[in-house]
Scaffold this motif. Structure first.
Motif, PDB file in Angstrom:
ATOM      1  N   HIS A   1     -10.143  -1.988   7.633  1.00 56.09           N
ATOM      2  CA  HIS A   1      -9.536  -3.094   7.541  1.00 56.09           C
ATOM      3  C   HIS A   1      -8.075  -3.173   8.059  1.00 56.09           C
ATOM      4  O   HIS A   1      -7.324  -2.224   7.832  1.00 56.09           O
ATOM      5  CB  HIS A   1      -9.855  -3.671   6.105  1.00 56.09           C
TER       6      HIS A   1
ATOM      7  N   ARG B   1      -6.708   4.296  -7.515  1.00 55.18           N
ATOM      8  CA  ARG B   1      -5.679   5.256  -7.737  1.00 55.18           C
ATOM      9  C   ARG B   1      -4.286   4.496  -8.155  1.00 55.18           C
ATOM     10  O   ARG B   1      -3.519   5.230  -9.055  1.00 55.18           O
ATOM     11  CB  ARG B   1      -5.285   5.934  -6.637  1.00 55.18           C
ATOM     12  N   PHE B   2      -4.367   3.208  -8.176  1.00 56.34           N
ATOM     13  CA  PHE B   2      -3.037   2.451  -8.169  1.00 56.34           C
ATOM     14  C   PHE B   2      -3.276   1.968  -9.704  1.00 56.34           C
ATOM     15  O   PHE B   2      -2.474   1.445 -10.575  1.00 56.34           O
ATOM     16  CB  PHE B   2      -2.591   1.416  -7.334  1.00 56.34           C
TER      17      PHE B   2
ATOM     18  N   GLY C   1      -0.908  -1.239   7.781  1.00 56.66           N
ATOM     19  CA  GLY C   1      -1.651  -0.118   7.405  1.00 56.66           C
ATOM     20  C   GLY C   1      -2.936  -0.297   8.067  1.00 56.66           C
ATOM     21  O   GLY C   1      -3.214  -1.278   8.742  1.00 56.66           O
ATOM     22  N   ILE C   2      -3.587   0.729   7.609  1.00 59.15           N
ATOM     23  CA  ILE C   2      -5.278   0.426   7.893  1.00 59.15           C
ATOM     24  C   ILE C   2      -6.018   1.013   7.025  1.00 59.15           C
ATOM     25  O   ILE C   2      -5.855   2.290   6.381  1.00 59.15           O
ATOM     26  CB  ILE C   2      -5.552   1.187   9.261  1.00 59.15           C
ATOM     27  N   GLY C   3      -7.254   0.477   6.535  1.00 60.61           N
ATOM     28  CA  GLY C   3      -8.048   0.881   5.445  1.00 60.61           C
ATOM     29  C   GLY C   3      -8.998   1.981   6.158  1.00 60.61           C
ATOM     30  O   GLY C   3      -9.097   2.326   7.345  1.00 60.61           O
TER      31      GLY C   3
ATOM     32  N   LYS D   1      -7.474   8.871   7.094  1.00 55.36           N
ATOM     33  CA  LYS D   1      -7.418   7.870   7.897  1.00 55.36           C
ATOM     34  C   LYS D   1      -8.051   8.346   9.154  1.00 55.36           C
ATOM     35  O   LYS D   1      -7.841   7.624  10.140  1.00 55.36           O
ATOM     36  CB  LYS D   1      -5.913   7.233   7.903  1.00 55.36           C
TER      37      LYS D   1
ATOM     38  N   GLY E   1       0.619  -1.248  -0.121  1.00 56.36           N
ATOM     39  CA  GLY E   1      -0.126   0.039   0.022  1.00 56.36           C
ATOM     40  C   GLY E   1       0.825   1.206   0.051  1.00 56.36           C
ATOM     41  O   GLY E   1       2.168   1.136   0.082  1.00 56.36           O
ATOM     42  N   GLY E   2       0.339   2.351  -0.202  1.00 56.16           N
ATOM     43  CA  GLY E   2       0.960   3.516  -0.006  1.00 56.16           C
ATOM     44  C   GLY E   2       1.934   4.048   1.094  1.00 56.16           C
ATOM     45  O   GLY E   2       2.724   4.475   1.237  1.00 56.16           O
ATOM     46  N   THR E   3       1.205   3.546   2.323  1.00 45.82           N
ATOM     47  CA  THR E   3       1.696   4.219   3.576  1.00 45.82           C
ATOM     48  C   THR E   3       3.290   3.677   3.617  1.00 45.82           C
ATOM     49  O   THR E   3       4.003   4.461   4.246  1.00 45.82           O
ATOM     50  CB  THR E   3       0.749   3.730   4.597  1.00 45.82           C
TER      51      THR E   3
HETATM   52  P1  PGA Z   1      -2.747   2.530   2.103  1.00 45.07           P
HETATM   53  O1  PGA Z   1      -3.717   1.193   2.231  1.00 45.07           O
HETATM   54  O2  PGA Z   1      -1.446   2.425   2.727  1.00 45.07           O
HETATM   55  O3  PGA Z   1      -2.610   2.596   0.412  1.00 45.07           O
HETATM   56  O4  PGA Z   1      -3.586   3.570   2.516  1.00 45.07           O
HETATM   57  C1  PGA Z   1      -3.521   0.717   3.823  1.00 45.07           C
HETATM   58  C2  PGA Z   1      -4.637  -0.234   3.852  1.00 45.07           C
HETATM   59  O5  PGA Z   1      -5.572  -0.422   3.015  1.00 45.07           O
HETATM   60  O6  PGA Z   1      -4.347  -1.217   4.636  1.00 45.07           O
END
Ligand code: PGA
Length: 240
Positions: free
Chosen positions: A137, A166-167, A131-133, A201, A37-39
């Motif tokens: 999630h 976005r990806f 990460g966290i959705g 977030k 993911g991006g983070t």
């Molecule tokens: P993100 O995704 O880092 O791209 O925001 C985090 C995740 O979905 O756990």
């Protein structure tokens, strides 16, 4: 749960890398649970720099990733296999034989889940990065996933597909299914480091810190774990 507030994404990335580096200095054969993911991109960039400077080594490190999309070849630029190669593995001294991700491209997803889950059962992850959705999630454990869940094929929430659009070139291209470690697998790690950046977030972080423990909000399962650190930047922390 320990919450560390930092100013911005740059500081978050440095702090997260410092925590990983500290573990690798203490335990050169550490087992890392890795996230995509991006983070975590900035964290990986810092780890690559530290490796280049000779401060840390991945030579004996083993790694297990949280998840992989179903149906994308490993060479697909949006597959998590590709992500890990380009963001970390190709730039550090890790032995690729010691790196593991769920196999989303074998055609038999159930068997891929069983294989991955067996491997996880025989390992102890020292540090799990998460990460966290925006929907709470962790891994791809979407709202409503039982906390007792082990590695499985998940139908991605539409919110997750929207967030990850976005990806890709379009929403249509975003896979509908993924293989993810379950919440039970995640909670078996010795320690957990969750990273959150940006105002998208903020609500999820508020709920993680102040909300109840409920399967409707998967990240709340982390409140049942003894050793969780959360790093948030100012925007992600704005509702705390
Ligand atoms: P993100 O995704 O880092 O791209 O925001 C985090 C995740 O979905 O756990």
């Amino acid at each position: 749960m320990k919450v560390i507030k930092v100013r911005n994404y740059e500081e978050l990335s440095e702090k997260a890398a410092a925590i990983v580096a500290e573990l690798l200095k203490k335990k050169e054969d550490a087992c890392l649970g890795l996230a995509t993911g991006g983070t975590p991109v900035g964290m990986y960039q810092n780890l690559v720099k530290m490796t280049e400077r000779g401060e840390i080594s991945f030579k004996k490190v083993r790694s297990f990733n949280l998840d992989e999309y179903c149906g994308l070849a490993k060479s697909h630029p949006q597959s998590y296999h590709y992500y890990m190669r380009t963001n970390l593995f190709d730039h550090v001294d890790i032995d690729l034989n010691n790196t593991h991700l769920p196999e989303g491209d074998t055609g038999d997803h159930e068997e891929a889940c069983r294989n991955y889950n067996e491997m996880l059962k025989n390992e102890k992850i020292d540090l799990q990065i998460l990460g966290i959705g925006s929907n709470g999630h962790i891994g791809f454990n979407e709202p409503g996933t039982p906390f007792s869940q082990e590695t499985f094929v998940v139908k991605l929430a539409e919110k997750t597909r929207e967030d990850n659009k976005r990806f890709f070139n379009s929403l249509d291209e975003v896979p509908k299914y993924a293989i993810t470690m379950g919440i039970k697998n995640i909670l078996q790690a010795d320690s957990i480091l969750l990273l959150a950046s940006g105002k998208g977030k903020a609500e999820a972080i508020y709920r993680l810190v102040h909300g109840e423990v409920t399967e409707d909000f998967p990240a709340s399962a982390l409140k049942n774990h003894k050793n969780v650190t959360v790093i948030v930047d100012e925007e992600a922390a704005m509702l705390l």
